[in-house]
Design an enzyme around this catalytic site. Structure first.
Site, PDB file in Angstrom:
ATOM      1  N   ASP A 186       0.815  -1.219   0.000  1.00 39.53           N
ATOM      2  CA  ASP A 186       0.000   0.000   0.000  1.00 39.53           C
ATOM      3  C   ASP A 186       0.852   1.275   0.000  1.00 39.53           C
ATOM      4  OD1 ASP A 186      -2.271  -1.642   0.142  1.00 39.53           O
ATOM      5  OD2 ASP A 186      -2.191  -1.689   2.331  1.00 39.53           O
ATOM      6  N   GLU A 209     -13.032  -0.442  -6.513  1.00 35.95           N
ATOM      7  CA  GLU A 209     -12.948  -1.377  -5.393  1.00 35.95           C
ATOM      8  C   GLU A 209     -12.470  -0.679  -4.123  1.00 35.95           C
ATOM      9  OE1 GLU A 209     -13.876  -4.509  -5.384  1.00 35.95           O
ATOM     10  OE2 GLU A 209     -13.171  -5.107  -3.397  1.00 35.95           O
ATOM     11  N   GLU A 234      24.082   6.568   5.372  1.00 36.89           N
ATOM     12  CA  GLU A 234      23.537   5.582   6.295  1.00 36.89           C
ATOM     13  C   GLU A 234      23.658   4.184   5.681  1.00 36.89           C
ATOM     14  OE1 GLU A 234      22.575   6.272   9.377  1.00 36.89           O
ATOM     15  OE2 GLU A 234      23.191   8.328   8.931  1.00 36.89           O
ATOM     16  N   GLU A 243      21.710   1.898   6.074  1.00 36.59           N
ATOM     17  CA  GLU A 243      20.364   1.471   5.682  1.00 36.59           C
ATOM     18  C   GLU A 243      19.857   2.209   4.453  1.00 36.59           C
ATOM     19  OE1 GLU A 243      21.235   2.889   8.489  1.00 36.59           O
ATOM     20  OE2 GLU A 243      19.887   4.505   9.071  1.00 36.59           O
TER      21      GLU A 243
HETATM   22  O1  FUB Z   1      -3.340  -3.764   2.930  1.00 35.83           O
HETATM   23  C1  FUB Z   1      -4.653  -3.993   3.377  1.00 35.83           C
HETATM   24  C2  FUB Z   1      -5.639  -3.636   2.303  1.00 35.83           C
HETATM   25  O2  FUB Z   1      -5.350  -4.357   1.128  1.00 35.83           O
HETATM   26  C3  FUB Z   1      -5.578  -2.195   1.875  1.00 35.83           C
HETATM   27  O3  FUB Z   1      -6.225  -1.321   2.763  1.00 35.83           O
HETATM   28  C4  FUB Z   1      -6.220  -2.292   0.543  1.00 35.83           C
HETATM   29  O4  FUB Z   1      -6.017  -1.159  -0.256  1.00 35.83           O
HETATM   30  C5  FUB Z   1      -5.562  -3.539   0.000  1.00 35.83           C
HETATM   31  O5  FUB Z   1      -4.319  -3.244  -0.580  1.00 35.83           O
END
Ligand code: FUB
Length: 463
Positions: free
Chosen positions: A48, A222, A341, A343
Site C-alpha cells: 500500500d 474497489e 547511512e 540502511e
Molecule cells: O493492505 C490492506 C488492504 O489491502 C488495503 O487497505 C487495501 O487497499 C488492499 O491493498
C-alpha cells in the site's frame, strides 16, 4: 517461505528470503550485469505505497505485511526515503497500532500529506470498542516521525477503508476513502477535523467503469483512491475489481466529480490479488508506485512495493504500465564522500535493519556472504579510504568493498573486530584503490558463522 529465526535479543521473524534472494541474485548476476531494483525493499514485506515529495526527497510510506501472513495481518507502518529513486533509506516504524490507543488491528492503507509545517498520516484501523473500520490520523513535525495520535479518537468512521487526502489549490482539503463505497468529506484547515457530513460519490458505470458478475458492485471501483490534480484535471486512480485487482482511473473537472472512467493504468499482474496506486512527480518525471508479491515468499498477504517511471500522454491520459523488476533510472548519483547511512540501500541480501543506539537505523543480522548494493556511487577521480561505523558482540568479520557486482573487483577490505556489544560502536577504516568514476558499490560481509557485526554508516575519503 519465511522461517522463524532465533534472534540474539529475543525471538524474531527474519524476512527471509535472505538465502533465497541471495541465490536468485547470484544466478541473475552470473548471467547479466544488470540487477533488479524492484521491489524497492527486500528485508521486510511492504504494501500500500503512499509516496510524498518533500524538500527534494521522496518519502515512501507503506504498510507492513507480517512474515508468513495468511491474512492482512498488519500492525505497523514503515517509512523509507530517497533522493535518487533507487537508493532508499529505511527510517523504521514511526507509527503503529500502538499509536492509537483505541485501535486494535488492521494497520492498512494510509496516506500522508504535508501542511501547516506538519505531516498528517491518515490510516484505516479497527476500532477496539466497535470492531469497525475507522479512519485515524497521526501527526508529526518530521516526515520520518515519530507520529502521535492527532486527536485521540477516530477522525471519521463508517466501516470503510483506504483514506487519501487532496489539498486543492484553493486550500480546501478533501478526505476520500471507501470500500465498497467511495466517500469524501471536506477537511478543515487544521487537517484533523471536518465540516459537513461524509458524502457518497455516486458509483456509476460512466464514472467508474463496468464490473460484470457482481450485482452488488456494478462499477470497477474497489478501493484505494489516489486523487490528485494535474493541469486542471482531477485524477482518481484506484484499485479496480476484485479479485484479482487491477489499477484503473477516472477524471473529473472538480474534486467531487462528476467522474469519467478512463481505463486501465496497470493490468492485473504480479502474484498479489490486491494492488494499490501511489503517484508523484519528482525531479521532472512522473512515477507510479504499486505493490505485488514479487519477493520470495511473496503473495497476496506478503506484498512488496515497487515503482515505475511514466510519461503522461499529450492529452493528459495515463499510459498503461507494466510491472518490471528493473525499476526506474537513478536521479543523479550518490556522493560517497559524505556520510551515508548503511540502511540506504538499492538492494539488500540477507540483512535486516533495526533502530540504532546512535540514532536512526542500522543494518544488522549480518551473516557471512550477505551484501548491500548501493547504486550509482560517484567516486570521481578516486577514493583512497573507506570508513564504516560498526558494532559487534561477537568477533566481527570483514567488509569487502566491491564494484558493480557481489563478485566484482575488491577495492578495499575493512576488518571489524568485536566491540563488546551490538550497539557499542567503533569506526573501522581501510585503504581503497581502484575506485574511480561511477559504480554500483557492493558492501559484502564475510566472516565466521552466526551474526558478525552491525553497520550504522559508511563514508569514503579522497585522502
Ligand atoms: O493492505 C490492506 C488492504 O489491502 C488495503 O487497505 C487495501 O487497499 C488492499 O491493498
Amino acid at each position: 517461505m519465511k522461517q522463524p529465526r532465533a534472534h540474539r535479543a529475543g525471538t524474531r521473524l527474519r524476512p527471509v528470503l535472505a538465502a533465497l534472494v541471495a541465490a536468485v541474485c547470484a544466478v541473475t548476476l552470473l548471467s547479466a550485469p544488470a540487477q533488479a531494483d524492484n521491489p524497492i525493499v527486500q528485508h521486510v514485506y511492504t504494501a500500500d505505497p503512499a509516496p510524498l515529495v518533500h524538500n527534494g526527497r521522496v518519502y515512501l510510506y507503506t504498510g507492513h505485511d507480517e512474515d508468513g501472513s495468511t491474512y492482512f495481518t498488519m500492525r505497523d507502518w514503515r517509512v523509507f526515503s530517497s533522493a535518487d529513486m533507487v537508493n532508499w533509506t529505511d527510517h523504521g516504524t514511526p507509527m503503529s497500532l500502538a499509536t492509537f490507543a483505541w485501535a486494535d488491528a488492521d494497520a492498512w492503507a494510509g496516506h500522508v500529506v504535508a501542511r501547516n509545517g506538519k505531516f498528517y498520516w491518515y490510516v484505516p484501523v479497527r476500532q477496539r470498542s466497535t470492531g469497525q473500520k475507522v479512519i485515524g490520523v497521526g501527526v508529526s513535525e518530521s516526515p520520518t516521525g515519530p507520529f502521535r495520535d492527532a486527536i485521540g479518537r477516530p477522525l471519521v468512521g463508517n466501516g470503510e477503508i483506504d483514506p487519501h487526502v487532496l489539498v486543492d489549490d484553493d486550500g480546501q482539503a478533501y478526505l476520500y476513502w471507501g470500500n465498497p463505497n467511495l466517500w469524501y468529506v471536506r477537511l478543515n484547515a487544521d487537517m484533523i477535523s471536518y465540516s459537513g457530513s461524509p458524502t457518497r460519490i455516486p458509483l456509476n458505470t460512466a464514472g467508474f467503469g463496468t464490473r460484470t458478475g457482481d450485482p452488488n458492485r456494478p462499477t470497477l471501483y474497489e478501493e484505494g483512491p489516489w486523487v490528485y490534480k494535474r493541469n486542471g484535471t482531477y485524477y482518481n486512480v484506484f484499485a479496480a475489481r476484485c479479485c484479482s485487482e487491477f489499477i484503473a482511473y477516472s477524471t473529473a473537472p472538480g474534486p467531487t466529480g462528476p467522474w469519467t472512467y478512463r481505463g486501465t493504468v496497470m493490468p492485473t499482474q504480479g502474484s498479489s490479488f490486491t494492488n494499490h496506486p501511489g503517484i508523484i512527480d519528482f525531479a521532472g518525471s512522473s512515477y507510479f508506485f504499486y505493490h505485488n508479491g514479487a519477493l520470495p515468499g511473496g503473495g497476496g498477504f506478503t506484498r512488496s512495493v515497487a515503482v515505475e517511471k511514466f510519461t503522461y500522454n499529450a492529452d493528459g491520459t495515463i499510459p498503461t504500465l507494466t510491472m518490471t523488476s528493473t525499476g526506474v533510472p537513478q536521479v543523479g548519483t550518490l556522493d560517497p564522500y559524505v556520510r551515508q547511512e548503511a540502511e540506504t540501500i538499492a538492494w539488500g541480501s540477507g540483512i535486516e535493519t533495526e533502530p540504532s543506539g546512535e540514532g536512526g537505523m542500522n543494518v544488522g543480522w549480518i551473516e557471512n556472504g550477505d551484501h548491500i548494493k548501493v547504486k550509482g556511487v560517484a567516486f570521481g577521480t578516486g577514493a583512497r579510504s573507506f570508513s564504516a561505523r560498526v558494532a559487534s558482540a561477537t568477533s566481527g568479520g570483514r567488509i569487502e568493498v566491491r564494484l558493480d557486482s557481489p563478485s566484482g573487483p575488491v577495492v578495499g577490505t575493512c576488518t571489524v573486530t568485536g566491540t563488546g556489544g551490538w550497539q557499542t560502536w567503533a569506526t573501522s577504516t581501510c585503504p581503497v584503490s581502484g575506485a574511480t568514476g561511477t559504480h554500483d558499490v557492493y558492501l559484502r560481509f564475510t566472516g565466521g558463522s552466526g551474526y558478525l557485526f552491525n553497520v550504522n554508516w559508511w563514508q569514503f575519503s579522497r585522502s
